[in-house]
Design a protein around this motif. Structure first.
Motif, mmCIF file in Angstrom:
data_model
loop_
_atom_site.group_PDB
_atom_site.id
_atom_site.type_symbol
_atom_site.label_atom_id
_atom_site.label_comp_id
_atom_site.label_asym_id
_atom_site.label_seq_id
_atom_site.Cartn_x
_atom_site.Cartn_y
_atom_site.Cartn_z
ATOM 1 N N ASP A 146 -12.357 7.817 -12.538
ATOM 2 C CA ASP A 146 -12.023 6.729 -12.705
ATOM 3 C C ASP A 146 -12.267 5.688 -11.463
ATOM 4 N N PRO A 147 -13.010 4.495 -11.523
ATOM 5 C CA PRO A 147 -13.473 3.900 -10.399
ATOM 6 C C PRO A 147 -12.299 3.354 -9.213
ATOM 7 N N GLY A 148 -11.130 2.901 -9.817
ATOM 8 C CA GLY A 148 -9.971 2.770 -8.927
ATOM 9 C C GLY A 148 -9.572 4.006 -8.056
ATOM 10 N N SER A 149 -9.460 5.081 -8.806
ATOM 11 C CA SER A 149 -8.915 6.386 -8.113
ATOM 12 C C SER A 149 -10.076 6.809 -6.981
ATOM 13 N N VAL A 150 -11.085 6.655 -7.395
ATOM 14 C CA VAL A 150 -12.343 7.197 -6.692
ATOM 15 C C VAL A 150 -12.210 6.315 -5.436
ATOM 16 N N LEU A 151 -12.134 5.065 -5.403
ATOM 17 C CA LEU A 151 -12.305 4.186 -4.125
ATOM 18 C C LEU A 151 -11.203 4.321 -3.504
ATOM 19 N N ILE A 152 -9.932 4.506 -4.138
ATOM 20 C CA ILE A 152 -8.655 4.565 -3.306
ATOM 21 C C ILE A 152 -8.716 5.900 -2.281
ATOM 22 N N ASP A 153 -9.293 6.812 -2.898
ATOM 23 C CA ASP A 153 -9.232 8.252 -2.488
ATOM 24 C C ASP A 153 -10.568 8.157 -1.275
ATOM 25 N N ALA A 213 0.851 -1.380 -0.116
ATOM 26 C CA ALA A 213 -0.053 -0.111 -0.125
ATOM 27 C C ALA A 213 0.925 1.232 0.127
ATOM 28 N N HIS A 214 2.162 1.267 0.422
ATOM 29 C CA HIS A 214 2.893 2.297 0.437
ATOM 30 C C HIS A 214 3.897 2.271 -0.970
ATOM 31 N N CYS A 215 3.723 1.248 -1.580
ATOM 32 C CA CYS A 215 4.505 1.194 -2.898
ATOM 33 C C CYS A 215 3.890 2.213 -4.109
ATOM 34 N N ALA A 216 4.044 3.155 -4.387
ATOM 35 C CA ALA A 216 3.179 4.267 -4.941
ATOM 36 C C ALA A 216 3.241 3.944 -6.401
ATOM 37 N N ARG A 217 4.371 3.568 -7.075
ATOM 38 C CA ARG A 217 4.847 3.406 -8.375
ATOM 39 C C ARG A 217 4.807 1.814 -8.886
ATOM 40 N N TRP A 256 -13.820 -14.755 -12.541
ATOM 41 C CA TRP A 256 -13.179 -16.200 -12.812
ATOM 42 C C TRP A 256 -11.885 -16.343 -11.789
ATOM 43 N N ARG A 257 -11.797 -17.363 -11.280
ATOM 44 C CA ARG A 257 -10.668 -17.757 -10.475
ATOM 45 C C ARG A 257 -9.337 -17.575 -11.128
ATOM 46 N N GLY A 258 -8.342 -16.890 -10.624
ATOM 47 C CA GLY A 258 -7.102 -16.752 -11.158
ATOM 48 C C GLY A 258 -6.945 -15.451 -11.799
ATOM 49 N N MET A 259 -8.090 -14.513 -11.799
ATOM 50 C CA MET A 259 -8.053 -12.981 -12.085
ATOM 51 C C MET A 259 -8.764 -12.108 -11.221
ATOM 52 N N LEU A 260 -8.258 -11.001 -11.461
ATOM 53 C CA LEU A 260 -8.770 -9.854 -10.590
ATOM 54 C C LEU A 260 -8.870 -8.793 -11.743
ATOM 55 N N GLY A 261 -9.834 -8.076 -11.565
ATOM 56 C CA GLY A 261 -10.363 -6.788 -12.391
ATOM 57 C C GLY A 261 -9.299 -5.553 -12.086
ATOM 58 N N ALA A 262 -9.390 -4.612 -12.971
ATOM 59 C CA ALA A 262 -8.338 -3.661 -12.769
ATOM 60 C C ALA A 262 -8.960 -2.676 -11.647
ATOM 61 N N VAL A 263 -10.091 -2.751 -11.294
ATOM 62 C CA VAL A 263 -10.411 -1.720 -9.921
ATOM 63 C C VAL A 263 -9.967 -2.569 -8.875
ATOM 64 N N SER A 264 -10.185 -4.000 -8.761
ATOM 65 C CA SER A 264 -9.915 -4.538 -7.571
ATOM 66 C C SER A 264 -8.363 -4.711 -7.307
ATOM 67 N N GLN A 265 -7.782 -4.554 -8.388
ATOM 68 C CA GLN A 265 -6.071 -4.631 -8.557
ATOM 69 C C GLN A 265 -5.676 -3.290 -7.810
ATOM 70 N N ALA A 266 -6.255 -1.928 -8.306
ATOM 71 C CA ALA A 266 -5.878 -0.822 -8.156
ATOM 72 C C ALA A 266 -6.209 -0.661 -6.459
ATOM 73 N N VAL A 267 -7.192 -1.042 -5.924
ATOM 74 C CA VAL A 267 -7.551 -0.924 -4.688
ATOM 75 C C VAL A 267 -6.819 -1.683 -3.848
ATOM 76 N N LEU A 268 -6.409 -3.085 -4.210
ATOM 77 C CA LEU A 268 -5.716 -4.060 -3.306
ATOM 78 C C LEU A 268 -4.449 -3.245 -3.310
ATOM 79 N N TYR A 269 -3.813 -2.616 -4.482
ATOM 80 C CA TYR A 269 -2.424 -2.186 -4.552
ATOM 81 C C TYR A 269 -2.261 -0.972 -3.521
ATOM 82 N N HIS A 270 -3.237 -0.075 -3.312
ATOM 83 C CA HIS A 270 -3.183 1.248 -3.151
ATOM 84 C C HIS A 270 -3.996 1.956 -2.013
ATOM 85 N N ALA A 271 -4.873 1.214 -1.797
ATOM 86 C CA ALA A 271 -5.962 1.499 -0.708
ATOM 87 C C ALA A 271 -5.129 1.386 0.742
ATOM 88 N N PRO A 272 -5.289 2.556 1.349
ATOM 89 C CA PRO A 272 -4.449 2.439 2.874
ATOM 90 C C PRO A 272 -5.348 1.678 3.828
#
Length: 279
Positions: free
Chosen positions: A220-227, A113-117, A245-261
């Motif tokens: 952008d859904p990911g940016s809004v949810l992170i904020d 979550a602290h890895c910005a880039r 599907w098992r084995g995949m994450l969507g773009a929004v769930s990935q963004a939130v997982l990576y960066h939401a505090p």
């Protein structure tokens, strides 16, 4: 076992690693207490890759981690039944395999979550969230604020299940629920707000004790949810909106997982949410 009808004895499975052992143990115990379930602590290590004194040293480290996590649970949730296990092999493979009979898997985020880039696609937390057969709770190292339970809703069946799970979590935590839907154009806000309110009202009909708010915004859904997650005590997203599907994450769930505090629950492997306060 049907993924949405876990047996009442299905435990909260906590992956205990060297970086996040205590936060993961405490959060897993809190979920288990709310759902009247057991906690199973699991630490995995590739013993075959070690030689000589390193084997006994690593074994001692693993036992120490488990002991410290056990003590943390005893202090925070003394009534929760607890079991522990040290296994050989990949942590990800072991957690994914055990997820088929778990109520929920809790893992640490490894500091991402602290890895910005960076995009830590090979992070154990990301791999477990993408491959598990039950919801995955990714725990942050810092405790969250006492804010709402935030849930992203995109109109898909998977997002509706995530909404139901978020209501359950909000009831267990004694928090309000904040449902967010993101649209592309201002002209969509009024109609989408009506749809969101109808959905939240229907899903939350059996949960009158849990206050809920609905907001529709452009962006952008990911940016809004992170904020929005910066003031949330928990964020809930579906694994992949229209194709869970098992084995995949969507773009929004990935963004939130990576960066939401906040801690994040990635909901997958379900066709309905658990009952509030227990199985």
């Amino acid at each position: 076992m049907p993924a949405d009808n876990r047996a009442g004895d299905a435990p909260v499975l906590a992956g205990i690693g060297p970086q996040d052992a205590l936060p993961v143990a405490r959060v897993a115990a809190k979920v288990a207490a709310a759902q009247r379930r057991d906690v199973h602590l699991l630490h995995a290590f590739n013993w075959a890759a070690m030689e000589g004194p390193a084997v006994s040293g690593s074994r001692a480290d693993a036992e120490r981690l488990i002991s410290e996590a056990t003590e943390a649970i005893r202090l925070s949730e003394p009534d929760v039944a607890l079991s522990t296990e040290i296994v050989e092999g990949s942590a990800v493979a072991n957690l994914v395999r055990r997820s088929e009979s778990a109520f929920l898997v809790a893992v640490g985020d490894g500091g991402m979550a602290h890895c910005a880039r960076c995009i830590p696609a090979d992070s154990p937390a990301v791999q477990v969230a993408a491959r598990a057969d039950c919801p995955v709770l990714v725990v942050r190292r810092e405790p969250p604020p006492k804010g709402p339970v935030l849930v992203g809703v995109d109109g898909s069946p998977a997002a509706e299940i995530a909404l139901a799970w978020a209501f359950t979590a909000a009831a267990d935590l004694g928090a309000r629920l904040l449902a967010i839907r993101v649209v592309e154009r201002q002209s969509e806000i009024e109609a989408t707000t009506s749809l969101l309110r109808e959905l939240v009202g229907r899903v939350g009909a059996g949960r009158p004790q849990t206050p809920a708010e609905c907001h529709v915004v452009c962006g952008d859904p990911g940016s809004v949810l992170i904020d929005q997650s910066r003031s949330a005590q928990l964020t809930v997203v579906s694994a992949r909106g229209d194709q869970p599907w098992r084995g995949m994450l969507g773009a929004v769930s990935q963004a939130v997982l990576y960066h939401a505090p906040s801690p994040v629950i990635v909901v997958r492997g379900l066709t309905r949410a658990p009952v509030i306060g227990g199985p």
